[in-house]
Design a protein around this motif. Structure first.
Motif, PDB file in Angstrom:
ATOM      1  N   ALA A 184      14.862  -6.133-108.066  1.00 12.59           N
ATOM      2  CA  ALA A 184      13.489  -6.095-108.566  1.00 12.59           C
ATOM      3  C   ALA A 184      12.823  -7.454-108.385  1.00 12.59           C
ATOM      4  O   ALA A 184      11.638  -7.543-108.045  1.00 12.59           O
ATOM      5  CB  ALA A 184      13.477  -5.688-110.038  1.00 12.59           C
ATOM      6  N   GLY A 185      13.573  -8.542-108.598  1.00  6.71           N
ATOM      7  CA  GLY A 185      13.034  -9.873-108.373  1.00  6.71           C
ATOM      8  C   GLY A 185      12.739 -10.134-106.905  1.00  6.71           C
ATOM      9  O   GLY A 185      11.713 -10.737-106.558  1.00  6.71           O
ATOM     10  N   ILE A 186      13.629  -9.680-106.040  1.00 10.51           N
ATOM     11  CA  ILE A 186      13.409  -9.835-104.596  1.00 10.51           C
ATOM     12  C   ILE A 186      12.187  -9.033-104.160  1.00 10.51           C
ATOM     13  O   ILE A 186      11.371  -9.496-103.352  1.00 10.51           O
ATOM     14  CB  ILE A 186      14.667  -9.381-103.813  1.00 10.51           C
ATOM     15  N   ARG A 187      12.053  -7.858-104.724  1.00  6.44           N
ATOM     16  CA  ARG A 187      10.893  -7.004-104.417  1.00  6.44           C
ATOM     17  C   ARG A 187       9.592  -7.694-104.813  1.00  6.44           C
ATOM     18  O   ARG A 187       8.636  -7.754-104.031  1.00  6.44           O
ATOM     19  CB  ARG A 187      11.052  -5.683-105.166  1.00  6.44           C
ATOM     20  N   THR A 188       9.562  -8.253-106.020  1.00  5.53           N
ATOM     21  CA  THR A 188       8.360  -8.938-106.493  1.00  5.53           C
ATOM     22  C   THR A 188       8.031 -10.143-105.628  1.00  5.53           C
ATOM     23  O   THR A 188       6.872 -10.363-105.249  1.00  5.53           O
ATOM     24  CB  THR A 188       8.553  -9.390-107.952  1.00  5.53           C
ATOM     25  N   SER A 189       9.040 -10.942-105.315  1.00  5.73           N
ATOM     26  CA  SER A 189       8.799 -12.163-104.546  1.00  5.73           C
ATOM     27  C   SER A 189       8.368 -11.854-103.121  1.00  5.73           C
ATOM     28  O   SER A 189       7.516 -12.558-102.562  1.00  5.73           O
ATOM     29  CB  SER A 189      10.060 -13.032-104.535  1.00  5.73           C
ATOM     30  N   THR A 190       8.913 -10.812-102.521  1.00  5.26           N
ATOM     31  CA  THR A 190       8.537 -10.463-101.151  1.00  5.26           C
ATOM     32  C   THR A 190       7.082 -10.028-101.087  1.00  5.26           C
ATOM     33  O   THR A 190       6.333 -10.455-100.190  1.00  5.26           O
ATOM     34  CB  THR A 190       9.439  -9.330-100.613  1.00  5.26           C
ATOM     35  N   VAL A 191       6.668  -9.197-102.018  1.00  5.56           N
ATOM     36  CA  VAL A 191       5.275  -8.752-102.072  1.00  5.56           C
ATOM     37  C   VAL A 191       4.343  -9.948-102.244  1.00  5.56           C
ATOM     38  O   VAL A 191       3.299 -10.052-101.593  1.00  5.56           O
ATOM     39  CB  VAL A 191       5.090  -7.741-103.227  1.00  5.56           C
ATOM     40  N   LEU A 192       4.736 -10.894-103.107  1.00  7.01           N
ATOM     41  CA  LEU A 192       3.932 -12.088-103.341  1.00  7.01           C
ATOM     42  C   LEU A 192       3.831 -12.943-102.081  1.00  7.01           C
ATOM     43  O   LEU A 192       2.759 -13.454-101.738  1.00  7.01           O
ATOM     44  CB  LEU A 192       4.550 -12.903-104.481  1.00  7.01           C
ATOM     45  N   CYS A 193       4.943 -13.073-101.374  1.00  4.20           N
ATOM     46  CA  CYS A 193       4.998 -14.006-100.241  1.00  4.20           C
ATOM     47  C   CYS A 193       4.309 -13.485 -98.984  1.00  4.20           C
ATOM     48  O   CYS A 193       3.993 -14.280 -98.091  1.00  4.20           O
ATOM     49  CB  CYS A 193       6.451 -14.357 -99.941  1.00  4.20           C
ATOM     50  N   VAL A 194       4.073 -12.199 -98.886  1.00  2.00           N
ATOM     51  CA  VAL A 194       3.263 -11.696 -97.774  1.00  2.00           C
ATOM     52  C   VAL A 194       1.875 -12.325 -97.826  1.00  2.00           C
ATOM     53  O   VAL A 194       1.287 -12.689 -96.800  1.00  2.00           O
ATOM     54  CB  VAL A 194       3.166 -10.155 -97.802  1.00  2.00           C
ATOM     55  N   GLY A 195       1.348 -12.480 -99.037  1.00  2.00           N
ATOM     56  CA  GLY A 195       0.049 -13.130 -99.198  1.00  2.00           C
ATOM     57  C   GLY A 195       0.112 -14.618 -98.954  1.00  2.00           C
ATOM     58  O   GLY A 195      -0.789 -15.202 -98.345  1.00  2.00           O
ATOM     59  N   VAL A 212       2.459  -5.011 -97.553  1.00  2.00           N
ATOM     60  CA  VAL A 212       2.865  -5.164 -98.948  1.00  2.00           C
ATOM     61  C   VAL A 212       3.311  -3.816 -99.517  1.00  2.00           C
ATOM     62  O   VAL A 212       4.353  -3.720-100.180  1.00  2.00           O
ATOM     63  CB  VAL A 212       1.711  -5.743 -99.791  1.00  2.00           C
ATOM     64  N   ILE A 213       2.520  -2.784 -99.255  1.00  2.00           N
ATOM     65  CA  ILE A 213       2.868  -1.443 -99.747  1.00  2.00           C
ATOM     66  C   ILE A 213       4.185  -0.974 -99.149  1.00  2.00           C
ATOM     67  O   ILE A 213       5.046  -0.415 -99.850  1.00  2.00           O
ATOM     68  CB  ILE A 213       1.736  -0.448 -99.414  1.00  2.00           C
ATOM     69  N   ALA A 214       4.382  -1.235 -97.844  1.00  5.03           N
ATOM     70  CA  ALA A 214       5.620  -0.818 -97.182  1.00  5.03           C
ATOM     71  C   ALA A 214       6.831  -1.532 -97.770  1.00  5.03           C
ATOM     72  O   ALA A 214       7.874  -0.907 -98.033  1.00  5.03           O
ATOM     73  CB  ALA A 214       5.514  -1.092 -95.677  1.00  5.03           C
ATOM     74  N   PHE A 215       6.707  -2.848 -97.980  1.00  2.00           N
ATOM     75  CA  PHE A 215       7.803  -3.600 -98.584  1.00  2.00           C
ATOM     76  C   PHE A 215       8.081  -3.101-100.002  1.00  2.00           C
ATOM     77  O   PHE A 215       9.245  -2.947-100.397  1.00  2.00           O
ATOM     78  CB  PHE A 215       7.464  -5.093 -98.629  1.00  2.00           C
ATOM     79  N   ASP A 216       7.028  -2.850-100.753  1.00  4.87           N
ATOM     80  CA  ASP A 216       7.193  -2.401-102.134  1.00  4.87           C
ATOM     81  C   ASP A 216       7.930  -1.072-102.190  1.00  4.87           C
ATOM     82  O   ASP A 216       8.857  -0.897-102.977  1.00  4.87           O
ATOM     83  CB  ASP A 216       5.820  -2.283-102.796  1.00  4.87           C
ATOM     84  N   PHE A 269      11.711  -1.562-100.970  1.00  6.89           N
ATOM     85  CA  PHE A 269      12.587  -2.129-101.979  1.00  6.89           C
ATOM     86  C   PHE A 269      12.758  -1.187-103.160  1.00  6.89           C
ATOM     87  O   PHE A 269      13.792  -1.220-103.838  1.00  6.89           O
ATOM     88  CB  PHE A 269      12.048  -3.481-102.449  1.00  6.89           C
ATOM     89  N   SER A 270      11.764  -0.349-103.418  1.00  2.00           N
ATOM     90  CA  SER A 270      11.911   0.650-104.471  1.00  2.00           C
ATOM     91  C   SER A 270      13.046   1.622-104.148  1.00  2.00           C
ATOM     92  O   SER A 270      13.837   1.993-105.018  1.00  2.00           O
ATOM     93  CB  SER A 270      10.597   1.416-104.650  1.00  2.00           C
ATOM     94  N   VAL A 271      13.123   2.005-102.879  1.00  2.00           N
ATOM     95  CA  VAL A 271      14.213   2.882-102.442  1.00  2.00           C
ATOM     96  C   VAL A 271      15.553   2.170-102.573  1.00  2.00           C
ATOM     97  O   VAL A 271      16.547   2.753-103.041  1.00  2.00           O
ATOM     98  CB  VAL A 271      13.980   3.338-100.985  1.00  2.00           C
ATOM     99  N   THR A 320      21.512   1.805-108.515  1.00  2.00           N
ATOM    100  CA  THR A 320      21.317   2.114-109.932  1.00  2.00           C
ATOM    101  C   THR A 320      22.607   1.904-110.715  1.00  2.00           C
ATOM    102  O   THR A 320      23.702   1.953-110.150  1.00  2.00           O
ATOM    103  CB  THR A 320      20.878   3.580-110.103  1.00  2.00           C
ATOM    104  N   PRO A 321      22.509   1.685-112.017  1.00  2.00           N
ATOM    105  CA  PRO A 321      23.716   1.485-112.834  1.00  2.00           C
ATOM    106  C   PRO A 321      24.713   2.630-112.751  1.00  2.00           C
ATOM    107  O   PRO A 321      25.907   2.429-112.848  1.00  2.00           O
ATOM    108  CB  PRO A 321      23.148   1.348-114.254  1.00  2.00           C
ATOM    109  N   GLU A 322      24.208   3.893-112.566  1.00  2.00           N
ATOM    110  CA  GLU A 322      25.132   5.025-112.489  1.00  2.00           C
ATOM    111  C   GLU A 322      26.078   4.861-111.305  1.00  2.00           C
ATOM    112  O   GLU A 322      27.279   5.076-111.417  1.00  2.00           O
ATOM    113  CB  GLU A 322      24.360   6.344-112.355  1.00  2.00           C
ATOM    114  N   GLY A 323      25.527   4.485-110.177  1.00  2.00           N
ATOM    115  CA  GLY A 323      26.356   4.273-108.997  1.00  2.00           C
ATOM    116  C   GLY A 323      27.314   3.120-109.201  1.00  2.00           C
ATOM    117  O   GLY A 323      28.473   3.166-108.796  1.00  2.00           O
TER     118      GLY A 323
END
Length: 236
Positions: free
Chosen positions: A154-165, A205-209, A212-214, A220-223
């Motif tokens: 989740a942190g990597i996802r946030t930072s990647t979206v930020l860094c595209v800008g 940004v949308i594609a990266f988001d 990373f969501s996938v 997930t914790p279950e896995g």
């Protein structure tokens, strides 16, 4: 041409003109997009390489945690353009100053989430590993990191979206990227060129988001729980 038809034509041109510009300049667009993604990719890789080990270290020593988190917070408060302006004098023109700015901006979200992911693990799980005779390194590798992985992602996802800008500022030091078309559009007051540089960045940004969501859903914790039980059985 009536006023209504003219207004409709202008509106249609505003929505499609940037697409026409990209189609007419495909080679340049692909080159700019590639340069943009390369800067984001290298900066993000460097940030992960620094932030994840630093986050792990922060969970082992409360004093180190305060220092590391404060440094990470300070790094994100420095304006990206300021980083580029200060560093291009010794790094030179090109991608290096922009990559440094991207790295600094990506550090804090990854660092913060690495610390949070490890600290929020249920103590009973680490105690179970300790009871089975696992070393600190084994508990980190088999229990803590797998369980913290969704939060780290989740942190990597946030930072990647930020860094595209952030990568757009590379245009000021000759680093290329999609910012070239935005600057060109501003200089010539050509909205099609500006949108041709801005909208693909937003779509990226949308594609990266979504990507990373996938990835987050795959860790997930279950896995992790199933993998952890398998490891525990093997260790036993």
């Amino acid at each position: 041409m009536t006023l209504g038809v003219h207004a409709s034509w202008v509106l249609s041109s505003a929505f499609t003109g940037w697409i026409d510009y990209i189609v007419a300049n495909q080679d340049q667009f692909l080159s700019l997009l590639e340069g943009h993604l390369v800067m984001v990719g290298i900066g993000e890789f460097l940030a992960i390489s620094v932030a994840v080990p630093a986050g792990i270290a922060a969970t082992r020593d409360p004093r180190a945690a305060r220092i590391i988190e404060n440094l990470g917070a300070v790094a994100q408060t420095i304006p990206a353009l300021g980083v580029v302006a200060l560093t291009f004098t010794f790094l030179g023109l090109g991608k290096a100053p922009t990559i440094l700015a991207i790295t600094l901006y990506a550090l804090f979200p990854i660092l913060k989430n690495t610390v949070a992911g490890i600290q929020n693990i249920d103590d009973s799980k680490t105690r179970a590993g300790r009871g089975m005779g696992m070393t600190n390194l084994q508990r980190l590798r088999r229990i803590e990191l797998p369980l913290a992985l969704p939060v780290i992602f989740a942190g990597i996802r946030t930072s990647t979206v930020l860094c595209v800008g952030v990568a757009y500022i590379g245009v000021f030091v000759g680093a290329g990227g999609l910012g070239v078309w935005i600057q060109s559009g501003l200089t010539s007051v050509n909205y099609d060129v500006m949108l041709a540089g801005a909208i693909p960045g937003a779509l990226t940004v949308i594609a990266f988001d979504r990507g990373f969501s996938v990835l987050e859903s795959l860790v997930t914790p279950e896995g992790v729980s199933r993998e952890e039980m398998a490891d525990s059985g093997a260790a036993a």
